[in-house]
Design a protein around this motif. Structure first.
Motif, PDB file in Angstrom:
ATOM      1  N   GLN A   1       1.039  -1.680   0.323  1.00 36.43           N
ATOM      2  CA  GLN A   1       0.324   0.013  -0.164  1.00 36.43           C
ATOM      3  C   GLN A   1       0.924   1.502  -0.186  1.00 36.43           C
ATOM      4  O   GLN A   1       0.055   2.390  -0.354  1.00 36.43           O
ATOM      5  N   ARG A   2       1.304   1.518   0.640  1.00 31.23           N
ATOM      6  CA  ARG A   2       2.840   2.178   0.705  1.00 31.23           C
ATOM      7  C   ARG A   2       3.683   2.532  -1.131  1.00 31.23           C
ATOM      8  O   ARG A   2       3.565   3.775  -0.842  1.00 31.23           O
ATOM      9  N   GLU A   3       3.756   1.650  -1.175  1.00 32.16           N
ATOM     10  CA  GLU A   3       4.747   1.902  -2.099  1.00 32.16           C
ATOM     11  C   GLU A   3       3.752   2.080  -3.396  1.00 32.16           C
ATOM     12  O   GLU A   3       3.637   2.614  -4.222  1.00 32.16           O
ATOM     13  N   ALA A   4       2.825   2.007  -3.325  1.00 33.87           N
ATOM     14  CA  ALA A   4       2.034   2.385  -4.817  1.00 33.87           C
ATOM     15  C   ALA A   4       1.434   3.522  -4.307  1.00 33.87           C
ATOM     16  O   ALA A   4       1.042   4.280  -5.207  1.00 33.87           O
ATOM     17  N   ALA A   5       0.771   4.225  -2.723  1.00 26.15           N
ATOM     18  CA  ALA A   5       0.623   5.745  -2.347  1.00 26.15           C
ATOM     19  C   ALA A   5       1.971   6.147  -3.156  1.00 26.15           C
ATOM     20  O   ALA A   5       1.942   7.193  -3.834  1.00 26.15           O
ATOM     21  N   GLU A   6       2.998   6.015  -2.917  1.00 24.76           N
ATOM     22  CA  GLU A   6       4.296   6.285  -3.166  1.00 24.76           C
ATOM     23  C   GLU A   6       4.322   6.602  -5.157  1.00 24.76           C
ATOM     24  O   GLU A   6       4.848   8.107  -5.381  1.00 24.76           O
ATOM     25  N   ALA A   7       4.407   5.676  -5.834  1.00 25.21           N
ATOM     26  CA  ALA A   7       4.207   5.442  -6.608  1.00 25.21           C
ATOM     27  C   ALA A   7       3.285   6.800  -7.938  1.00 25.21           C
ATOM     28  O   ALA A   7       3.264   7.523  -8.319  1.00 25.21           O
TER      29      ALA A   7
ATOM     30  N   GLU B   1       1.928   9.308  -6.174  1.00 24.96           N
ATOM     31  CA  GLU B   1       2.496  10.369  -5.738  1.00 24.96           C
ATOM     32  C   GLU B   1       3.327  11.275  -6.887  1.00 24.96           C
ATOM     33  O   GLU B   1       3.236  12.152  -7.054  1.00 24.96           O
ATOM     34  N   ALA B   2       3.909  10.352  -7.115  1.00 24.22           N
ATOM     35  CA  ALA B   2       5.286  10.534  -7.904  1.00 24.22           C
ATOM     36  C   ALA B   2       4.666  11.041  -9.307  1.00 24.22           C
ATOM     37  O   ALA B   2       5.310  11.543  -9.481  1.00 24.22           O
ATOM     38  N   ALA B   3       3.609  10.272  -9.380  1.00 22.43           N
ATOM     39  CA  ALA B   3       3.188  10.283 -10.658  1.00 22.43           C
ATOM     40  C   ALA B   3       2.643  11.567 -11.118  1.00 22.43           C
ATOM     41  O   ALA B   3       2.326  12.040 -11.871  1.00 22.43           O
ATOM     42  N   SER B   4       2.139  11.971  -9.976  1.00 22.46           N
ATOM     43  CA  SER B   4       0.923  13.266  -9.887  1.00 22.46           C
ATOM     44  C   SER B   4       1.429  14.407 -10.076  1.00 22.46           C
ATOM     45  O   SER B   4       1.668  14.903 -10.486  1.00 22.46           O
ATOM     46  N   ARG B   5       2.908  14.062  -9.607  1.00 26.92           N
ATOM     47  CA  ARG B   5       4.104  15.504 -10.062  1.00 26.92           C
ATOM     48  C   ARG B   5       4.330  15.564 -11.224  1.00 26.92           C
ATOM     49  O   ARG B   5       4.559  16.844 -11.248  1.00 26.92           O
ATOM     50  N   TYR B   6       4.632  14.892 -11.663  1.00 26.79           N
ATOM     51  CA  TYR B   6       4.497  15.154 -13.665  1.00 26.79           C
ATOM     52  C   TYR B   6       3.518  15.647 -13.871  1.00 26.79           C
ATOM     53  O   TYR B   6       3.892  15.550 -15.537  1.00 26.79           O
ATOM     54  N   THR B   7       2.514  15.513 -13.608  1.00 29.72           N
ATOM     55  CA  THR B   7       1.606  15.408 -14.744  1.00 29.72           C
ATOM     56  C   THR B   7       0.824  17.473 -15.120  1.00 29.72           C
ATOM     57  O   THR B   7       1.406  18.372 -13.147  1.00 29.72           O
ATOM     58  N   LEU B   8       0.294  17.480 -16.042  1.00 30.61           N
ATOM     59  CA  LEU B   8       1.177  18.985 -16.557  1.00 30.61           C
ATOM     60  C   LEU B   8      -1.051  19.770 -15.887  1.00 30.61           C
ATOM     61  O   LEU B   8      -1.882  18.595 -15.947  1.00 30.61           O
ATOM     62  N   SER B   9      -1.091  20.116 -15.177  1.00 28.45           N
ATOM     63  CA  SER B   9      -3.003  21.069 -14.881  1.00 28.45           C
ATOM     64  C   SER B   9      -3.144  21.818 -16.368  1.00 28.45           C
ATOM     65  O   SER B   9      -2.397  22.774 -17.093  1.00 28.45           O
TER      66      SER B   9
END
Length: 96
Positions: free
Chosen positions: A80-86, A88-96
């Motif tokens: 669960q922690r690894e999925a949440a970290e992944a 969160e990391a993916a959301s950093r690189y998405t353009l709004s």
């Protein structure tokens, strides 16, 4: 801050270590760093390396702190922690 450190908050232990170091109480600072490292605090390991180079902590103490840090990191791993970290990391690189 001391209450948080006593309650087991690694960041509070780290902050106490930095405060003790600024006050010249290096032995107490190292003790707080070791406790914070045992709780999995990343910055504490880095500061313990500096303390080792300065001669404030011996090789055995550093090795024990590293082993305890690694054990804490393993204990904190979960799917669960690894999925949440992944996510969160993916959301950093998405353009709004």
């Amino acid at each position: 801050m001391e209450k948080a450190a006593i309650a087991g908050h690694p960041g509070a232990r780290y902050n106490l270590a930095m405060q003790e170091g600024r006050n010249g109480r290096y032995e107490r600072s190292v003790k707080h760093l070791i406790i914070a490292a045992n709780l999995g605090h990343d910055g504490s390991i880095q500061k313990l390396m500096v303390a080792y180079k300065a001669g404030w902590v011996d090789k055995e103490g550093l090795a024990a702190a590293l082993r305890a840090y690694q054990a804490a990191m393993v204990a904190m791993k979960s799917p669960q922690r690894e999925a949440a970290e992944a996510a969160e990391a993916a959301s950093r690189y998405t353009l709004s």
